[in-house]
Enzyme design. Structure first.
Site, PDB file in Angstrom:
ATOM      1  N   HIS A  17       0.825  -1.211   0.000  1.00 57.34           N
ATOM      2  CA  HIS A  17       0.000   0.000   0.000  1.00 57.34           C
ATOM      3  C   HIS A  17       0.858   1.260   0.000  1.00 57.34           C
ATOM      4  O   HIS A  17       0.691   2.150  -0.849  1.00 57.34           O
ATOM      5  CB  HIS A  17      -0.923  -0.003   1.225  1.00 57.34           C
ATOM      6  N   GLU A  18       1.790   1.323   0.921  1.00 59.60           N
ATOM      7  CA  GLU A  18       2.636   2.512   1.034  1.00 59.60           C
ATOM      8  C   GLU A  18       3.587   2.640  -0.154  1.00 59.60           C
ATOM      9  O   GLU A  18       3.916   3.755  -0.574  1.00 59.60           O
ATOM     10  CB  GLU A  18       3.426   2.483   2.345  1.00 59.60           C
ATOM     11  N   HIS A  21       1.907   4.566  -2.942  1.00 62.62           N
ATOM     12  CA  HIS A  21       2.025   6.014  -2.736  1.00 62.62           C
ATOM     13  C   HIS A  21       3.441   6.488  -3.085  1.00 62.62           C
ATOM     14  O   HIS A  21       3.623   7.504  -3.761  1.00 62.62           O
ATOM     15  CB  HIS A  21       1.738   6.363  -1.266  1.00 62.62           C
TER      16      HIS A  21
END
Length: 352
Positions: A17-18, A21
């Site tokens: 997820h990170e 980003h």
């Protein structure tokens, strides 16, 4: 072993997820100040390329912090330009950066589904049998019927059939199925069962899992993720409508407990069973985190997207102070919810 598996699964999902980003931020010239997995005190950290990489104690989240996220910018250049600050990037770049986190969760779920489907195949929506005295039998359905759609929505997995049945509250269901190459359409009104307090169509069992060729595996992996996403948002609707209780939510403690129970059961079968069950849990969690983060709520990725979409229509952003206050309130409420969920998880441990 169970704790190690939980940390591994959750760590991979949060990192994916990170990383979404992170990757889109770097691609759009946004400075990433910190890339962290976990929350709380730092266990391990190092700095490279202007970004601090941190592994934190509590495996309940992560963070990808950008220059300017806290409203403080490092000003550079003759005109005091805020180089690499997130708020100064084009709105399209910011939207792509925020949406990349949930998107990478869906991509991870798809990749893991390829391994699982390639190993055991997919549960095709073929009836094993129908229950005596229930609507499916009265409608003339029988073992071997392949369900094509329910209420106009195409069905690819038997679990989708089960999901429609589980969420039904007595409304008519239009079912299209295939028998001996012929499509048949019927309308069924589920029957209420007082003992279990739910409505039943009357389906029992399902056909065998099918693997297919490489193209089939790719398609079925997509259907696997599609089903998980659908199950997640429909479960959220059940929560909103009061059909489910917030007490049924599970946090890290509850998930760790589930991982442990599944591991013990699978360990009695084979190592392969352990791997496949852990893959299934990882797929569910990754897709869940992707969906939840897209909810239009403050402090979540979806909440940030709302402000950016408003900016697109207004032609200018909402003031950083107002947006920051909204996200701060959302974050506090989110933390309170996490405490509540953790309390429920711990309470269930003692009940058992």
């Amino acid at each position: 072993m169970q704790i190690v598996l939980f940390l591994l699964i959750f760590g991979v999902i949060v990192t994916a997820h990170e990383f979404g980003h992170f990757l889109l931020a770097k691609a759009n010239g946004i400075t990433v100040v910190e890339f962290a997995v976990g929350m709380g005190p730092a266990l391990f950290k190092f700095t490279k390329g202007g970004t601090k990489y941190v592994l934190r104690l509590l495996p309940i989240g992560g963070a990808c912090m950008f220059e300017g996220d806290d409203g403080l910018y490092e000003k550079k250049g003759d005109k005091g330009e805020q180089i690499g600050a997130f708020p100064n990037a084009k709105v399209g770049a910011r939207i792509a950066t925020v949406i990349a986190g949930p998107l990478f969760n869906f991509i991870l779920a798809f990749i893991l589904s390829l391994f699982m489907v390639g190993s055991i195949g997919s549960d095709k929506p073929v009836l094993g049998d129908v229950m005596e005295g229930y609507p499916a039998e009265a409608a003339g359905m029988q073992s071997g019927d392949k369900i094509i759609s329910m209420n106009g929505e195409k069905v690819y997995l038997y679990r989708e059939v089960s999901l429609v049945s589980m969420m039904n509250e007595g409304e008519n269901i239009t079912i299209v199925y295939k028998r001996n190459g012929e499509k048949i359409k019927t309308i069924i009104t589920p029957k209420y069962d007082e003992e279990t307090d739910r409505f039943y169509i009357g389906f029992q069992g399902f056909g065998t899992y099918e693997k297919g060729n490489a193209i089939d595996i790719i398609k079925n992996a997509y259907f696997e993720v599609r089903y998980t996403i659908k199950m997640t948002y429909k479960s959220l609707f059940m929560l909103i409508k009061g059909q489910a209780s917030v007490k049924e939510l599970s946090g890290p403690v509850g998930i760790a407990q589930i991982v442990g129970e599944v591991y013990e059961e699978a360990a009695s079968v084979s190592f392969k069973a352990i791997v496949l069950n852990m893959l299934n849990i990882a797929i569910l969690l990754s897709a869940n985190i992707g969906v939840v983060n897209l909810l239009p709520l403050p402090a979540l990725d979806g909440g940030r997207l709302v402000f950016m979409i408003i900016e697109l229509f207004r032609g200018k952003p909402i003031s950083a102070e107002k947006e920051g206050m909204v996200h701060f309130v959302g974050f506090v409420l989110l933390m309170l919810l996490m405490v509540f969920v953790m309390y429920n998880d711990i309470s269930r441990l003692f009940v058992k």
